[in-house]
Design a protein around this motif. Structure first.
Motif, short mmCIF file in Angstrom:
data_model
loop_
_atom_site.label_atom_id
_atom_site.label_comp_id
_atom_site.label_asym_id
_atom_site.label_seq_id
_atom_site.Cartn_x
_atom_site.Cartn_y
_atom_site.Cartn_z
N ARG A 270 -1.69 1.44 9.16
CA ARG A 270 -1.32 1.27 7.76
C ARG A 270 -2.26 0.26 7.11
NH1 ARG A 270 4.37 -1.12 5.23
NH2 ARG A 270 3.73 -0.81 3.05
N ALA A 295 -3.29 -3.03 -6.41
CA ALA A 295 -2.34 -3.01 -5.27
C ALA A 295 -2.22 -1.58 -4.79
CB ALA A 295 -0.98 -3.54 -5.69
N ALA A 298 -3.16 2.68 1.96
CA ALA A 298 -3.94 3.77 2.54
C ALA A 298 -3.55 3.94 4.01
CB ALA A 298 -5.44 3.47 2.41
P1 AMP Z 1 1.81 -0.92 -0.20
O1 AMP Z 1 0.72 -1.76 0.28
O2 AMP Z 1 2.26 0.11 0.79
O3 AMP Z 1 2.94 -1.72 -0.79
O4 AMP Z 1 1.24 -0.06 -1.40
C1 AMP Z 1 0.82 -0.63 -2.60
C2 AMP Z 1 1.01 0.38 -3.70
O5 AMP Z 1 0.26 1.55 -3.42
C3 AMP Z 1 2.45 0.81 -3.83
O6 AMP Z 1 2.77 0.88 -5.19
C4 AMP Z 1 2.51 2.15 -3.19
O7 AMP Z 1 3.46 2.96 -3.80
C5 AMP Z 1 1.11 2.69 -3.34
N1 AMP Z 1 0.72 3.45 -2.15
C6 AMP Z 1 0.78 3.04 -0.88
N2 AMP Z 1 0.37 3.98 -0.03
C7 AMP Z 1 0.03 5.06 -0.80
C8 AMP Z 1 -0.42 6.38 -0.52
N3 AMP Z 1 -0.67 6.79 0.73
N4 AMP Z 1 -0.64 7.21 -1.56
C9 AMP Z 1 -0.39 6.79 -2.82
N5 AMP Z 1 0.06 5.57 -3.15
C10 AMP Z 1 0.28 4.71 -2.17
#
Ligand code: AMP
Length: 328
Positions: A270, A295, A298
């Motif tokens: 992650r 923010a 991936a």
């Molecule tokens: P996270 O680091 O998982 O909190 O993600 C940061 C932001 O990116 C959040 O608003 C998530 O909804 C979005 N996000 C995370 N992973 C993905 C993904 N695979 N595709 C699209 N958006 C994502």
């Protein structure tokens, strides 16, 4: 703004007796707050409507937001309205039964990667999806009821997704929405204690992060958290992933990234990307992800991909620093 689509959403909520609210996988304060907050508003306004939020797991640090609904028969979804909150793409909706709903509405503040649903209200400049739910309430406040529980849920989502009202997306409108919630009554001392207090052991993990973090040539701070580290500190994946917040205040590092091994059979890693000033969502989009300008998330599957992603981030930061002045 967007009155027509909000009115269409209100009409759909009125039309249906059974409504399912959906959110994204790896839930966070915003998607949990938005679903629970909207549920409270609907139930307080129309007590006879059935409203469900069915999710398989709630992040441990959000358990204080209250229990989840028990799963229901798949047949219950048929003929119901589905509203998906805070979720840019269908693949990220946590409950796959959203497909069974008769009609689907999307309410979101992410950069729209794809369209789904019969009706979509997307405002990517909003600091949180909870802010949109408060805006929805304000637009129809002569008809809708906002109780203390709804206010507490929505305020939690607003403060967590905006970095405690710190990020760039925070506007006067954000604070007016927050003021509406505080007027109803939110116990901010209890909320902030819940959000900030950390276990003694977790602080030891933080110390470890600070010892292990590294910086690329042009100023991308990063940390790689393997399974061994998670086992050593007895961390859930969510707890380990929260370490991204610890890299956010390093002078000169305008982008910071955490890589967390999930331990699944595909060796999924992650990736959490954050930045100030410079936009980094295109880097996430190159690696099975997306999100906001500063923010994003991936997914990668090998150390080679980790290095490739870091190189892209380093080049992005280098280019930004070479062409802009007011960064620090
Ligand atoms: P996270 O680091 O998982 O909190 O993600 C940061 C932001 O990116 C959040 O608003 C998530 O909804 C979005 N996000 C995370 N992973 C993905 C993904 N695979 N595709 C699209 N958006 C994502």
């Amino acid at each position: 703004m967007n009155y027509e689509v909000k009115k269409a959403i209100l009409d759909k909520i009125k039309e249906y007796d059974r409504i399912f609210l959906f959110r994204h996988i790896r839930n966070d304060g915003d998607c949990v707050g938005a679903t629970k907050g909207l549920k409270e508003i609907i139930k307080a306004t129309w007590p006879d409507k059935e409203v469900y939020i069915i999710d398989t797991e709630l992040a441990k640090n959000l358990e204080f937001m209250g229990p989840e609904d028990e799963p229901v028969e798949e047949s219950a979804y048929e003929g119901a309205l589905g509203i998906v909150l805070d979720t840019a793409s269908e693949a990220r909706i946590s409950n796959p039964n959203y497909k069974l709903c008769k009609e689907l509405i999307k309410i979101d503040h992410h950069i729209p990667l794809e369209n789904y649903g019969d009706l979509a209200w997307v405002e990517e400049e909003r600091s949180s999806c909870c802010e949109m739910v408060v805006d929805f309430y304000q637009t129809f406040s002569d008809e809708l009821i906002l109780n203390k529980d709804a206010a507490a849920h929505l305020y939690t989502g607003m403060v967590t997704d905006s970095g405690r009202f710190k990020y760039d997306g925070v506007t006067g409108e954000t604070l007016r929405c927050a003021a509406t919630l505080l007027d109803v009554g939110v116990k901010t001392d209890i909320l902030f204690a819940r959000l900030y207090l950390e276990a003694f052991e977790y602080l030891k993990f933080k110390a470890h992060i600070y010892n292990r973090m590294e910086v690329t040539e042009n100023g991308v701070a990063y940390i790689y958290i393997d399974r061994a580290m998670q086992e050593e500190f007895n961390l859930t994946l969510e707890q380990a992933s929260a370490c991204i917040g610890n890299l956010d205040s390093i002078r000169g590092c305008i982008c910071w990234i955490a890589f967390i091994e999930t331990g699944d059979e595909k060796n999924t890693i992650r990736v959490r990307l954050r930045s100030r000033f410079v936009h980094i969502n295109h880097i996430a989009e190159n690696h099975n992800g997306g999100g906001h300008a500063c923010a994003s998330g991936a997914t990668v599957y090998s150390r080679e991909e980790v290095d490739a992603l870091l190189s892209e981030a380093d080049a992005t930061v280098a280019e930004y620093k070479a062409t802009h002045e007011e960064w620090l």
